[in-house]
Scaffold this motif. Structure first.
Motif, PDB file in Angstrom:
ATOM      1  N   ALA A 181     -34.160  -8.630 -73.032  1.00  0.00           N
ATOM      2  CA  ALA A 181     -33.972 -10.078 -73.035  1.00  0.00           C
ATOM      3  C   ALA A 181     -33.522 -10.566 -71.654  1.00  0.00           C
ATOM      4  CB  ALA A 181     -32.947 -10.469 -74.104  1.00  0.00           C
ATOM      5  N   ASP A 182     -32.643  -9.806 -70.992  1.00  0.00           N
ATOM      6  CA  ASP A 182     -32.178 -10.194 -69.659  1.00  0.00           C
ATOM      7  C   ASP A 182     -33.320 -10.140 -68.644  1.00  0.00           C
ATOM      8  OD1 ASP A 182     -29.661 -10.539 -70.690  1.00  0.00           O
ATOM      9  OD2 ASP A 182     -28.922  -8.560 -70.049  1.00  0.00           O
ATOM     10  N   ARG A 205     -32.444  -3.915 -76.450  1.00  0.00           N
ATOM     11  CA  ARG A 205     -32.908  -5.291 -76.732  1.00  0.00           C
ATOM     12  C   ARG A 205     -32.275  -6.270 -75.759  1.00  0.00           C
ATOM     13  NH1 ARG A 205     -32.075  -4.197 -82.348  1.00  0.00           N
ATOM     14  NH2 ARG A 205     -30.369  -5.716 -82.433  1.00  0.00           N
ATOM     15  N   ARG A 206     -30.970  -6.086 -75.463  1.00  0.00           N
ATOM     16  CA  ARG A 206     -30.299  -6.985 -74.533  1.00  0.00           C
ATOM     17  C   ARG A 206     -30.867  -6.863 -73.136  1.00  0.00           C
ATOM     18  NH1 ARG A 206     -25.327  -5.576 -77.291  1.00  0.00           N
ATOM     19  NH2 ARG A 206     -24.896  -4.049 -75.621  1.00  0.00           N
ATOM     20  N   ARG A 207     -31.160  -5.625 -72.711  1.00  0.00           N
ATOM     21  CA  ARG A 207     -31.720  -5.437 -71.375  1.00  0.00           C
ATOM     22  C   ARG A 207     -33.100  -6.079 -71.261  1.00  0.00           C
ATOM     23  NH1 ARG A 207     -29.459  -0.229 -71.879  1.00  0.00           N
ATOM     24  NH2 ARG A 207     -31.498   0.736 -72.253  1.00  0.00           N
ATOM     25  N   GLU A 247     -29.751  -1.895 -79.879  1.00  0.00           N
ATOM     26  CA  GLU A 247     -29.273  -3.210 -79.460  1.00  0.00           C
ATOM     27  C   GLU A 247     -29.129  -3.313 -77.950  1.00  0.00           C
ATOM     28  OE1 GLU A 247     -25.509  -6.248 -80.300  1.00  0.00           O
ATOM     29  OE2 GLU A 247     -25.742  -4.408 -81.471  1.00  0.00           O
ATOM     30  N   GLY A 248     -28.631  -2.242 -77.312  1.00  0.00           N
ATOM     31  CA  GLY A 248     -28.467  -2.273 -75.864  1.00  0.00           C
ATOM     32  C   GLY A 248     -29.783  -2.479 -75.140  1.00  0.00           C
TER      33      GLY A 248
END
Length: 301
Positions: free
Chosen positions: A298-299, A294-296, A291-292
């Motif tokens: 996306a950012d 994926r967030r990076r 998940e971490g």
């Protein structure tokens, strides 16, 4: 290379990538050409529109912007005078292409610096009556619903080998072994091996396993029943009637693929191949990414 030709995906808009190539050619004293149909279809400026015949007959190299199908089409286009072909993936899989679209600038820089090599590839030559066709990946006889199974007798180097009765009969090069041949349960063969793979799909009886023939062993298929469709590198080219005969042989050194020094294309292809065996949709594969991360990602977008 004084003149480079572009071969573009027939439906996808590759205009941004074309502009990248134009910028590179304008600073490296290279003439860039493309078929007049592609230039008109995409409204491209800054490059010279030519006929398909001139594109095939006068370019020192080809850049194929699309996917594996676009690359194979480019290789067939210049099969009579094989020049280096660089495949850039803007498609879904891209097993054969050397670079991903995001790496195009780096690949062009490698071309300018001479940090490239070329790999030779063979093709299948298919003779049927008076006609002759070419395929770099595979030739497929495919069952048409309601038209009976594919039934054919195989002879190798003039000697009868056996009979097939199946939904599809796949003749593949080693380069094409990761395509329909793989989906039908056939083996993955290194492109460094020469030969012809013969793989039946959903065989009812007769020969049920893949056969690898040597480069000097031409094969002959006589259709005994069914009215199959014929695909060459995934392109539908016609239908066959019982009694028709296909003669197939391997032509060595029929194509030249550009390889970038230090490229990770082979590693990417192995990963892509392994992902095909997962019972997941492409969007579901994202769930396997932490998940971490994926967030990076996306950012970053």
């Amino acid at each position: 290379m004084a003149r480079i030709g572009l071969v573009l995906h027939p439906r996808r808009d590759c205009s941004p990538a074309v502009n990248q190539v134009l910028t590179w050619t304008s600073t490296n004293e290279v003439e860039l050409v493309a078929s007049a149909d592609d230039v008109t279809r995409l409204g491209l400026g800054g490059l010279h529109p030519v006929s398909v015949e001139e594109l095939a007959g006068t370019c020192d190299g080809i850049i194929a912007l699309g996917g594996d199908g676009t690359l194979l089409g480019a290789m067939r286009l210049v099969v009579d005078r094989p020049v280096p072909v660089l495949g850039v993936n803007f498609g879904n899989l891209g097993f054969l292409t050397e670079v991903e679209g995001a790496d195009l600038d780096a690949a062009l820089g490698a071309l300018a610096d001479g940090r490239v090599t070329t790999d030779l590839r063979e093709c299948l030559v298919v003779r049927h009556g008076e006609g002759e066709s070419i395929a770099f990946n595979d030739v497929v006889l495919a069952r048409v619903p309601g038209e009976g199974m594919v039934e054919a007798t195989l002879s190798v180097a003039g000697r009868r080998y056996g009979h097939y009765r199946c939904d599809s009969l796949i003749l593949a090069t080693p380069m094409g072994s990761t395509a329909y041949n793989y989906a039908a349960g056939g083996p993955v063969v290194s492109p460094g091996v020469q030969g012809i793979l013969v793989t039946p799909s959903a065989p009812l009886n007769g020969i049920a396993r893949s056969l690898l023939l040597g480069p000097g062993e031409p094969l002959r298929l006589e259709l005994t029943d069914g009215h199959p469709a014929v695909e060459l590198d995934g392109v539908l080219t016609g239908r066959l009637e019982p009694g028709r005969v296909l003669e197939v042989e391997l032509r060595p050194d029929a194509g030249r693929l550009v390889r970038i020094e230090g490229s990770r294309a082979a590693d990417r292809s192995r990963v892509k191949l392994s992902l095909l065996d997962l019972p997941l949709l492409p969007q579901e594969l994202l769930e396997l990414v932490p998940e971490g991360l994926r967030r990076r990602l996306a950012d970053a977008d």
